[in-house]
Design an enzyme around this catalytic site. Sequence first.
Site, short mmCIF file in Angstrom:
data_model
loop_
_atom_site.label_atom_id
_atom_site.label_comp_id
_atom_site.label_asym_id
_atom_site.label_seq_id
_atom_site.Cartn_x
_atom_site.Cartn_y
_atom_site.Cartn_z
N SER A 141 -3.54 -1.00 2.99
CA SER A 141 -4.34 -1.41 1.82
C SER A 141 -5.40 -2.39 2.29
O SER A 141 -5.25 -3.05 3.33
CB SER A 141 -3.43 -2.11 0.81
OG SER A 141 -4.19 -2.71 -0.22
N TYR A 154 3.29 -8.25 -1.29
CA TYR A 154 2.50 -7.02 -1.11
C TYR A 154 1.54 -7.15 0.08
O TYR A 154 1.53 -6.30 0.98
CB TYR A 154 1.74 -6.70 -2.40
CG TYR A 154 1.03 -5.36 -2.34
CD1 TYR A 154 1.74 -4.16 -2.38
CD2 TYR A 154 -0.36 -5.29 -2.24
CE1 TYR A 154 1.09 -2.93 -2.32
CE2 TYR A 154 -1.02 -4.06 -2.19
CZ TYR A 154 -0.29 -2.88 -2.22
OH TYR A 154 -0.93 -1.67 -2.15
N1 NAP Z 1 -3.94 2.44 -6.15
C1 NAP Z 1 -4.43 1.44 -5.46
O1 NAP Z 1 -5.32 0.70 -5.93
C2 NAP Z 1 -3.97 1.20 -4.03
C3 NAP Z 1 -4.72 0.36 -3.22
C4 NAP Z 1 -4.31 0.13 -1.91
C5 NAP Z 1 -3.16 0.73 -1.44
N2 NAP Z 1 -2.43 1.53 -2.26
C6 NAP Z 1 -1.21 2.12 -1.69
O2 NAP Z 1 -1.26 3.53 -1.85
C7 NAP Z 1 0.07 4.07 -1.83
C8 NAP Z 1 0.20 5.06 -2.97
O3 NAP Z 1 0.07 4.35 -4.18
P1 NAP Z 1 -0.63 4.95 -5.49
O4 NAP Z 1 -1.78 4.11 -5.81
O5 NAP Z 1 -0.79 6.41 -5.36
O6 NAP Z 1 0.51 4.57 -6.56
P2 NAP Z 1 1.48 5.44 -7.47
O7 NAP Z 1 0.69 6.45 -8.20
O8 NAP Z 1 2.29 4.46 -8.23
O9 NAP Z 1 2.39 6.20 -6.41
C9 NAP Z 1 3.38 5.53 -5.68
C10 NAP Z 1 4.25 6.58 -5.03
O10 NAP Z 1 5.24 5.94 -4.21
C11 NAP Z 1 6.47 6.57 -4.46
N3 NAP Z 1 7.58 5.64 -4.20
C12 NAP Z 1 7.62 4.32 -4.48
N4 NAP Z 1 8.82 3.82 -4.12
C13 NAP Z 1 9.52 4.84 -3.57
C14 NAP Z 1 10.80 4.96 -3.00
N5 NAP Z 1 11.66 3.92 -2.90
N6 NAP Z 1 11.20 6.17 -2.54
C15 NAP Z 1 10.39 7.24 -2.65
N7 NAP Z 1 9.15 7.19 -3.16
C16 NAP Z 1 8.73 6.01 -3.63
C17 NAP Z 1 6.42 7.05 -5.90
O11 NAP Z 1 7.27 8.15 -6.06
P3 NAP Z 1 8.42 8.29 -7.20
O12 NAP Z 1 7.92 7.57 -8.41
O13 NAP Z 1 8.57 9.76 -7.37
O14 NAP Z 1 9.61 7.68 -6.58
C18 NAP Z 1 4.96 7.47 -6.02
O15 NAP Z 1 4.82 8.81 -5.62
C19 NAP Z 1 1.00 2.87 -1.91
O16 NAP Z 1 1.51 2.58 -0.62
C20 NAP Z 1 0.09 1.74 -2.38
O17 NAP Z 1 0.55 0.46 -1.96
C21 NAP Z 1 -2.81 1.79 -3.53
#
Ligand code: NAP
Length: 246
Positions: A141, A154
């Site tokens: 991130s 985080y």
């Molecule tokens: N969106 C942003 O602004 C942003 C910015 C920087 C970095 N990120 C990073 O991008 C990545 C994806 O996030 P996103 O934005 O796409 O968020 P999201 O839509 O909330 O997706 C998060 C994903 O992680 C999975 N997950 C979380 N805990 C888990 C566990 N214990 N076991 C298995 N799966 C798990 C969830 O799957 P289930 O619900 O099916 O378990 C979901 O598919 C993350 O690492 C996040 O930190 C996001």
Amino acid sequence: MAKLEGKVAIITGGTSGIGTASAELFATEGAKVVVVGRNQERGQKVVDEIKEKGGEAIFFQADMNNSEDLDALLKTTIDTYGKLDILFNNAGVVISGPLESFKDEDWDFVLKTNLRAPYIMSKKAIPYLRETKGNILNTASMAGLRSHSNGYAYNTSKSGLIMLTQVIARDFAPEGIRCNAICPGITQTPILGTVKENEVAAICSTIPLQRMCDPMEIAKAAVFLVSDDASYITGAALPVDGGVTI
Ligand SMILES: NC(=O)c1ccc[n+]([C@@H]2O[C@H](COP(=O)([O-])OP(=O)(O)OC[C@H]3O[C@@H](n4cnc5c(N)ncnc54)[C@H](OP(=O)(O)O)[C@@H]3O)[C@@H](O)[C@H]2O)c1
């Protein structure tokens, strides 16, 4: 020619947001995708949509914090597709808050999910990646590149994930295994929760490109980093953040 033709990819957190966009694009680019998450319904929907478009994918239900699930995930991947070329450690969670009231169990949960799980998963996947000269991509991130107020767990987890990426990249480069990180900026996914309209405008005014990221823009960078187009790139932490960290 499709960029990931014949490749087999595991995408953790494939059931939502960045992981779902990546699963779709990886499949469009010819990869066989193992979509991983805890939510069966969302995971199956992602797989069904990939198949409707002529792609190849399976859903595997796993909690990234359960070691037995990870062993079963790798076994199913090999039993189904015969090899592993790409491990995309993308699953992650956010909990933020002031230091003095921050719960120690929240610290443990965030560090476990965002840092320990990619470490364990990478360790278990290396023997298979060795056979294919495959590669690992970690979703870090912009929060791993700079501090944010209240981002104790985080930001620390994502900064640690960038260093884990670099150590793996260094140690396995002689074997032809690459390892990179992608550093998204604020991306429109469910992880943002219920951000209100007026908050969106305030957030966007702090971003040089003046808008949030679409998950598909992260997926495009992910395809590049895991493909042979990035054959000389390892240990990188690529910001895809609209210029926030410049
Ligand atoms: N969106 C942003 O602004 C942003 C910015 C920087 C970095 N990120 C990073 O991008 C990545 C994806 O996030 P996103 O934005 O796409 O968020 P999201 O839509 O909330 O997706 C998060 C994903 O992680 C999975 N997950 C979380 N805990 C888990 C566990 N214990 N076991 C298995 N799966 C798990 C969830 O799957 P289930 O619900 O099916 O378990 C979901 O598919 C993350 O690492 C996040 O930190 C996001």
